[in-house]
Design an enzyme around this catalytic site. Structure first.
Site, PDB file in Angstrom:
ATOM      1  N   CYS A  88       0.831  -1.209   0.000  1.00  0.00           N
ATOM      2  CA  CYS A  88       0.000   0.000   0.000  1.00  0.00           C
ATOM      3  C   CYS A  88       0.868   1.262   0.000  1.00  0.00           C
ATOM      4  CB  CYS A  88      -0.973  -0.062   1.182  1.00  0.00           C
ATOM      5  SG  CYS A  88      -2.354   1.063   0.988  1.00  0.00           S
ATOM      6  N   TYR A  89       0.895   2.022   1.103  1.00  0.00           N
ATOM      7  CA  TYR A  89       1.757   3.214   1.131  1.00  0.00           C
ATOM      8  C   TYR A  89       3.199   2.821   0.791  1.00  0.00           C
ATOM      9  CZ  TYR A  89       4.363   7.233   2.897  1.00  0.00           C
ATOM     10  OH  TYR A  89       5.211   8.297   2.995  1.00  0.00           O
ATOM     11  N   HIS A 183      -3.583  -5.314   1.074  1.00  0.00           N
ATOM     12  CA  HIS A 183      -2.937  -5.733   2.331  1.00  0.00           C
ATOM     13  C   HIS A 183      -2.923  -7.258   2.458  1.00  0.00           C
ATOM     14  CE1 HIS A 183      -2.480  -1.788   4.272  1.00  0.00           C
ATOM     15  NE2 HIS A 183      -3.478  -1.462   3.464  1.00  0.00           N
ATOM     16  N   SER A 237       0.311 -13.798  38.106  1.00  0.00           N
ATOM     17  CA  SER A 237      -1.096 -13.398  38.227  1.00  0.00           C
ATOM     18  C   SER A 237      -2.027 -14.530  37.839  1.00  0.00           C
ATOM     19  CB  SER A 237      -1.366 -12.194  37.325  1.00  0.00           C
ATOM     20  OG  SER A 237      -1.371 -12.617  35.969  1.00  0.00           O
ATOM     21  N   GLY A 238      -1.468 -15.545  37.161  1.00  0.00           N
ATOM     22  CA  GLY A 238      -2.328 -16.617  36.670  1.00  0.00           C
ATOM     23  C   GLY A 238      -2.755 -16.362  35.231  1.00  0.00           C
ATOM     24  N   GLY A 239      -2.424 -15.174  34.707  1.00  0.00           N
ATOM     25  CA  GLY A 239      -2.690 -14.885  33.290  1.00  0.00           C
ATOM     26  C   GLY A 239      -1.650 -15.585  32.429  1.00  0.00           C
ATOM     27  N   SER A 242       2.346 -14.021  32.598  1.00  0.00           N
ATOM     28  CA  SER A 242       3.131 -14.250  33.818  1.00  0.00           C
ATOM     29  C   SER A 242       3.266 -15.751  34.087  1.00  0.00           C
ATOM     30  CB  SER A 242       2.526 -13.518  35.010  1.00  0.00           C
ATOM     31  OG  SER A 242       1.324 -14.108  35.418  1.00  0.00           O
ATOM     32  N   LYS A 382       1.651 -12.393  21.291  1.00  0.00           N
ATOM     33  CA  LYS A 382       0.819 -13.175  22.212  1.00  0.00           C
ATOM     34  C   LYS A 382       0.616 -14.622  21.732  1.00  0.00           C
ATOM     35  CE  LYS A 382      -1.946 -12.751  25.865  1.00  0.00           C
ATOM     36  NZ  LYS A 382      -1.682 -11.915  27.043  1.00  0.00           N
TER      37      LYS A 382
END
Ligand code: XMP
Length: 526
Positions: A88-89, A183, A237-239, A242, A382
């Site tokens: 694109c750009y 894209h 934190s249990g997430g 971490s 992630k």
């Protein structure tokens, strides 16, 4: 620059011109097992040479190359003798810098578009025409542009066209320079990943070697070397993030790492028990479980303002954490789950995004505790962290877990936090999530939770009039929490949630579903 060069092997550099989808480009390339980093468009040529990419991708961006003030990368990249793909750009900039002509198009192309490749070769090698889309073109792609290329620079030829762009993709005959107006990184470009594969693997010649398995081996080794015989503390934190940090450190240095888990009294049903079962009983982590719920809840008494709640919870967390860490004895390092999106230097042409809510994290800790940071996930997206978690044997209930805010249920009880309110909300939240799991929807949505509203409504149960609480149900789809849309959950599932909440939880007589998107609303209600 990255710490572990040998791990990254052959790599691609993405120069960022501020597109909302730049991170997606890098994620897609890494999905192809090719290591890739994002740097600002004005990265100096010496640094680019030092990074030693096998190919460069110029991202899209909100500016127009017709504007002389628009962002430009150094033209020296065209002397590196490596393949370059402009998106694109990035394509328009490449055309302009190499002597072509770009102008504002009469019709803006936006959204799903048909694209007709002139040959199914190079970038389009091996792609299938999409039958339902054949009237518009052989491939379905996603466009979002106002400018278009009017005249190609010398040495280039068009390799695809669309209804309103005769040069929807281009290539330099000898140099392996390519440009695409659409894209390839977004899901709406149906075979976008194949186009990126053709570029990164076939054209740049990168071998697909980036894997989470090697990442773990190399990272474990490098943590051991850095930490040596010293001690590390880690906030668990249990997430997902971490948890992965804690298990990775445990693998590297075992009991030299202490994970501190603070129960702030604002957790979901069964959460504290699960953390202990997984990390202490199963992984045998050096876990310090601290029940500070009384302290947190006492300090939150009478507090109704959401920002005040966040401040109290953030400060109390730091206080409790520091006290625990001091009890461990000599500690030199703090491990944190910083991810790649947190460290990418962002290119923004609109100034920094306004702070809408103050997000609590443990960022304040190292300054006060004078600890060095260990951030083993700094280079991962992630999805890669989840893969690492899986490789390390973490259960799906943890690696697939939805994000949960630091202040926990405190910002899902509108108004004052009471023990009764918490108990009720925990049950409602458990119903929402168990119904999603039962209907195989949990992994398809970004976040799902219940909110306790500060109002009562009239209902009727049996012959009795009731005057009880209302539970809000919030389920959203999102890619990064910056924007979100309410999930189109089947009515039957919503109905089951509401029925169960009203029937099983004493004190609730109404359930409502939140149908607001972000913006203008936010994901959380406070
Ligand atoms: P909002 O409500 O701002 O949420 O749309 C975006 C994402 O951030 C989470 N969130 C928080 N996380 N501390 C956190 O650690 C906070 O104070 C906080 N507030 C919101 C929210 O759950 C969503 O994933």
């Amino acid at each position: 620059m990255s710490e572990f060069h040998e791990l990254h092997g052959e790599r691609i550099l993405v120069l960022d011109f501020g597109s909302q989808t730049t991170q997606l480009i890098a994620r897609r390339v890494r999905e192809l097992k090719v290591y890739c980093e994002i740097h600002p468009y004005n990265m100096p040529i010496a640094e680019i040479r030092n990074f030693n990419p096998k190919g460069i991708i110029l991202s899209g961006g909100p500016a127009s190359v017709v504007d002389p003030q628009s962002p430009r990368s150094t033209k020296d990249i065209f002397d590196l003798n490596i393949p370059i793909l402009g998106i694109c750009y990035g394509m328009q900039l490449m055309a302009e810098q190499l002597g072509g002509k770009v102008a504002g198009a009469k019709t803006r192309e936006y959204g799903r578009t048909g694209l007709t490749p002139i040959e199914f070769a190079d970038l389009f090698f091996g792609l299938d025409a999409v039958p339902s889309f054949q009237s518009l073109g052989a491939l379905q792609v996603w466009m979002s542009h106002g400018d278009r290329i009017e005249e190609l620079p010398s040495g280039f030829k068009p390799i695809a066209k669309s209804d309103s762009a005769p040069i929807a993709a281009m290539k330099h005959e000898e140099k392996k320079w390519y440009g695409v107006q659409f894209h390839p990184e977004v899901a709406h470009t149906l075979q976008g990943i194949e186009i990126l594969r053709n570029f990164a693997i076939n054209i740049c010649g990168c071998s697909p070697e980036w894997s989470m398995h090697t990442f773990i081996d190399v990272t474990v080794q490098s943590i051991r070397e850095r930490v040596s015989d010293r001690n590390v503390v880690c906030g668990l934190s249990g997430g997902v993030d971490s948890s992965v940090v804690a298990v990775l450190l445990n693998k590297a240095i075992g009991r030299q790492m202490t994970a501190i888990f603070v129960n702030n009294g604002l957790l979901r049903k069964g959460e504290a028990e699960e953390v202990q079962a997984v990390f202490a009983d199963h992984f045998h982590l050096n876990l310090r479980y601290v029940d500070a719920s009384r302290l947190f809840l006492d300090r939150l008494k009478g507090i109704t303002d959401p920002e005040a709640k966040r401040k109290i919870i953030g400060n109390t967390f730091i206080e409790v954490f520091e006290k625990e860490a001091h009890e461990i004895g000599e500690v030199d390092f703090l491990a944190q789950g910083t991810l790649y999106p947190d460290v990418i230097e962002s290119v923004s042409f609109k100034g920094p995004a306004a702070v809408i809510k103050s997000h609590h994290n443990v960022g304040g800790l190292p300054e006060t505790m004078k600890l060095q940071l260990v951030e083993p996930l700094r280079e991962l997206f992630k999805d890669e962290v989840r893969e690492v978690g899986k490789e390390l044997g973490l259960p799906h209930s943890i690696v697939g877990r939805h994000p949960f805010p630091g202040p926990g249920l405190a910002i899902r009880i509108l108004g004052e936090i009471t023990e009764d309110g918490l108990a009720l909300l925990r049950e409602a939240d458990a119903v929402v999530n168990s119904e999603l799991i039962r209907n195989n929807l949990y992994d398809k949505v970004w976040q799902a939770f219940a909110v306790l509203l500060p109002i009562k409504t009239v209902g009727v149960m049996g012959d009795e009039r009731t005057y009880e609480n209302v539970i809000g149900i919030r389920i959203v789809d999102s890619l990064d929490a910056m924007t979100a849309d309410w999930s189109r959950i089947p009515y039957d599932v919503l109905s089951a949630m509401s029925n169960r909440i009203i029937n099983e939880i004493t004190g609730v007589n109404r359930g409502v579903y939140d149908i607001s998107s972000k913006p203008p609303s936010t994901i959380e209600w406070e």
